[in-house]
Design an enzyme around this catalytic site. Structure first.
Site, PDB file in Angstrom:
ATOM      1  N   SER A 173      69.244  14.343   5.954  1.00 23.69           N
ATOM      2  CA  SER A 173      67.816  14.397   5.625  1.00 23.69           C
ATOM      3  C   SER A 173      67.621  14.286   4.110  1.00 23.69           C
ATOM      4  O   SER A 173      67.962  13.270   3.515  1.00 23.69           O
ATOM      5  CB  SER A 173      67.216  15.696   6.176  1.00 23.69           C
ATOM      6  OG  SER A 173      65.801  15.636   6.156  1.00 23.69           O
ATOM      7  N   LYS A 217      41.840  21.199   5.221  1.00 25.39           N
ATOM      8  CA  LYS A 217      42.545  22.106   4.316  1.00 25.39           C
ATOM      9  C   LYS A 217      43.652  22.858   5.050  1.00 25.39           C
ATOM     10  O   LYS A 217      44.712  23.119   4.507  1.00 25.39           O
ATOM     11  CB  LYS A 217      41.550  23.098   3.700  1.00 25.39           C
ATOM     12  CG  LYS A 217      42.188  24.151   2.792  1.00 25.39           C
ATOM     13  CD  LYS A 217      42.929  23.509   1.641  1.00 25.39           C
ATOM     14  CE  LYS A 217      43.585  24.548   0.740  1.00 25.39           C
ATOM     15  NZ  LYS A 217      44.366  23.920  -0.324  1.00 25.39           N
TER      16      LYS A 217
END
Length: 312
Positions: A159, A211
């Protein structure tokens, strides 16, 4: 005169405490002035280290032969290019990035772009995107300076770890090292039902439609999940573009499934260039390069300083 004995006992104890505190303050001040904010970067000469380990074998040589050998080694030292060895052991936040940046800054002032090489011994299971994005950007400074960069993977570069590795001009890995995991994951527990069961309210105010997409304590909506999925897909696309830019021969659709492979298989996917351990590679260059191992000493905090002084 019992009161006088108690007085002297109290005075002695007070004096002992005062001296101890004064000693601690002096110690801290001295340490602060000696270490300051300068990174304690160390350089170990790998060639000399191996030479000392094998000196007992050279005792059988004649004095004349030893002198010729020493003279030859000195001449080689002057003309040979250098290899600088860096080490990065990654955690979830790529916490070692600051140290890596300091070491790179020092090497950029002494390495010769025309002949020197930097080898990074990389071990990392990956972690946060910002953390490993910054670590990869630090390695890009080496490439921008025109210095050859090699990354060695002895155990794992997955990763974000592979994001760092793909910056290199050349990637080598041990046969069973784990490579790949080119994917993105977002996971968060949700205890909203548990809170409701115990009649506990959770209030959350936001400004901005997206948000907060997913939340630990509140109710996760279908719209919030969909937006979070879009965000991680965008991050994944950036990741794939980054890999493809630095490893153009890679079939990005084939390797960006989030899977990992052992190095012997990853070689066939062009995720790396050579099957080799870092020690094997370094040993091959022992007679043609001067090899230096770079490390940064740990800077102890106040508690560690005090513990060392009173236990050591």
């Amino acid at each position: 005169m019992l009161w006088l004995e108690n007085y002297w006992e109290f005075l002695l104890k007070s004096l002992t405490v005062f001296i101890t505190i004064a000693g601690i303050l002096i110690l801290i001040t001295r340490q602060k002035h000696t270490t300051s904010d300068i990174p304690q970067i160390r350089m170990k000469h790998y060639n000399n280290m191996l030479k000392k380990m094998s000196e007992h074998l050279q005792h059988t040589l004649s004095t004349k032969t030893k002198k010729k050998l020493t003279r030859k080694q000195k001449n080689q030292h002057k003309s040979q290019p250098s290899i600088f060895i860096l080490t990065f052991k990654g955690d979830l936040k790529a916490s070692q990035t600051k140290i890596l940046a300091e070491e790179i800054s020092v090497l950029l002032t002494i390495a010769n772009p025309k002949k020197d090489t930097i080898l990074l011994k990389l071990e990392s299971p990956g972690g946060t995107v910002p953390g490993y994005g910054l670590a990869a950007a630090q390695l890009s400074r080496i490439k921008s300076a025109g210095i050859k960069l090699i990354v060695s993977i002895d155990q794992m570069a997955a990763s974000g770890g592979y994001m760092m590795a793909c910056i290199a001009d050349h990637i080598l890995a041990a046969p069973f090292a784990i490579v790949g995991s080119i994917g993105v994951v977002l996971q968060i527990p949700n205890i909203n039902r548990l809170l409701k069961r115990h009649a506990i309210d959770f209030e959350q105010l936001t400004a901005g439609e997206h948000k907060r997409t997913l939340t630990l304590c509140g109710h996760n909506t279908h719209e919030g999940r969909a937006k979070a999925q879009i965000q991680i897909e965008e991050t994944h696309q950036l990741f794939k573009t980054f890999i493809k830019t630095h490893r153009p021969k890679v079939n990005i659709k084939q390797v960006s499934t989030g899977e990992y492979w052992h190095a012997s298989t990853a070689l066939g996917f062009n995720l790396l260039d050579e099957i080799s351990t870092s020690d094997e590679w370094m040993f091959k260059h022992l007679n043609t390069h001067q090899i230096y191992m770079i490390s940064t000493a740990h800077k102890p905090n106040l508690i560690e300083k005090l513990t060392t002084q009173f236990t050591g």
